[in-house]
Design an enzyme around this catalytic site. Structure first.
Site, mmCIF file in Angstrom:
data_model
loop_
_atom_site.group_PDB
_atom_site.id
_atom_site.type_symbol
_atom_site.label_atom_id
_atom_site.label_comp_id
_atom_site.label_asym_id
_atom_site.label_seq_id
_atom_site.Cartn_x
_atom_site.Cartn_y
_atom_site.Cartn_z
ATOM 1 N N ASP A 1 0.813 -1.215 0.000
ATOM 2 C CA ASP A 1 0.000 0.000 0.000
ATOM 3 C C ASP A 1 0.847 1.266 0.000
ATOM 4 O OD1 ASP A 1 -2.310 -1.457 -0.091
ATOM 5 O OD2 ASP A 1 -2.713 -1.351 2.061
ATOM 6 N N GLY A 2 2.005 1.234 0.649
ATOM 7 C CA GLY A 2 2.879 2.404 0.640
ATOM 8 C C GLY A 2 3.366 2.735 -0.756
ATOM 9 N N ARG B 1 2.504 6.085 -3.160
ATOM 10 C CA ARG B 1 3.559 6.849 -3.845
ATOM 11 C C ARG B 1 3.248 6.955 -5.338
ATOM 12 N NH1 ARG B 1 8.696 4.863 -5.830
ATOM 13 N NH2 ARG B 1 8.321 2.849 -4.803
ATOM 14 N N ALA C 1 -7.222 2.093 6.740
ATOM 15 C CA ALA C 1 -5.797 2.281 7.007
ATOM 16 C C ALA C 1 -5.589 2.843 8.418
ATOM 17 C CB ALA C 1 -5.196 3.186 5.926
ATOM 18 N N PHE D 1 -8.603 3.376 10.690
ATOM 19 C CA PHE D 1 -9.125 2.130 11.255
ATOM 20 C C PHE D 1 -8.326 1.728 12.487
ATOM 21 C CE2 PHE D 1 -9.071 -2.550 11.396
ATOM 22 C CZ PHE D 1 -10.422 -2.803 11.531
ATOM 23 N N SER D 2 -7.002 1.846 12.409
ATOM 24 C CA SER D 2 -6.148 1.514 13.553
ATOM 25 C C SER D 2 -6.420 2.424 14.741
ATOM 26 C CB SER D 2 -4.669 1.612 13.152
ATOM 27 O OG SER D 2 -4.363 0.720 12.105
#
EC number: 2.7.1.23
Length: 308
Positions: A86-87, A91, A202, A205-206
């Protein structure tokens, strides 16, 4: 060699073990179908770890272009193809957005919630790319403006979330949250997240926020470790403007857009977040409901479900 009429930008997480093998497969299939490949200089053989060997590929008749990773790196391409997690997708999404073209993710990471397929399905993905057989969704983004002493001091945008955070080793961050010009609550916290539906799975959610289905148009506000009775997540209209004011006599803070683009926020600043006019174009292959993706990616237990 006749210049190709079609070009795809490939963005790769070079730290993944399968990255080189998958990238070479992309290179070959696109080349065999007359599609030029563009790669970022940091990922090329002579200046990076991916070992794509552009000169060798050119000698074999495969057109490959190495470019610097500047904001316009995807200009002239039809698609940004992402090999990574996902990172890496976030980008690449910035490059795709700047060129107004779709971005398509292939997961080489752990969860890869933003990806359309796993690495083992790369041949099927490439069939869709060659045939231009994918649908495009417009995913909502956020615009963020920072004001200090009455003037705009910084600005940015986010696909997932805008995260206001206290500085390292500093005390509680004092803020006032405002929605559509009206104050909602003042509290101390570690930060405040403003998220899109895409970003709700992401960081938001955390931090305790709900999952929003991606076809829902809304903005999610999630206080992070708030010291307050009313420190709960809020779901607002997509037309809302969310403002967060930092106490003038408090600490400096930081804003991160998608965990990447960083802004230093002096005490007394005001951060304004609203829907951005420019969406991210998302290339979709998977027709399964979002519920299935949620269950699959988060490995949710569904044993005992009887259905209709």
């Amino acid at each position: 060699m006749t210049p190709a009429e079609r070009t795809v930008l490939m963005v790769v997480h070079t730290g993944r073990e399968e990255a080189t093998e998958t990238a070479r497969r992309v290179q070959k299939v696109l080349g065999d179908n007359g599609i030029a490949l563009r790669v970022l200089s940091a990922e090329a053989v002579d200046r990076g770890p991916l070992h794509l060997a552009p000169d060798d590929m050119r000698a074999m008749g495969v057109e490959i272009e190495v470019v610097d990773a500047d904001p316009l790196a995807a200009r002239g391409c039809e698609l940004v193809l992402v090999l990574g997690g996902d990172g890496t997708f976030l980008r690449a999404a910035e490059l795709a957005r700047n060129a107004d073209i779709p971005v398509l993710g292939v997961n080489l990471g752990r969860i890869g919630f933003l990806a359309e397929a796993e690495a083992e399905a790369i041949d099927k993905v490439l069939e869709h790319v060659v045939a231009r057989d994918y649908r495009v969704e417009n995913r909502m983004t956020l615009d963020v403006v920072v004001r200090h002493q009455g003037t705009v001091s910084d600005h940015g945008w986010a696909l997932n979330e805008v995260s206001l955070e206290k500085g390292p080793r500093l005390g509680v961050l004092g803020v006032v949250v405002e929605i559509d010009g009206r104050p909602v609550s003042a509290f101390g916290c570690d930060g405040v997240l403003v998220s899109t539906p895409t970003g709700s799975t992401a960081y938001a959610f955390s931090a305790g926020g709900p999952v929003l289905w991606p076809d829902l148009e809304a903005i999610l506000v999630v206080p992070n470790n708030a010291h307050a009775l009313f420190g709960r997540p809020m779901v607002t209209s997509p037309a809302a403007t969310i403002a967060i004011e930092i106490e003038a006599d408090g600490h400096d803070a930081l804003v991160f857009c998608d965990g990447r683009r960083e802004m230093l926020i002096p005490a007394g600043s005001r951060i304004e977040v609203k829907r951005c006019d420019t969406a991210v174009k998302w290339a979709r292959l998977d027709s399964a409901p979002f519920t299935d993706r949620l269950v699959r990616k988060f490995r949710l237990p569904v044993t005992g479900w009887r259905g209709n």
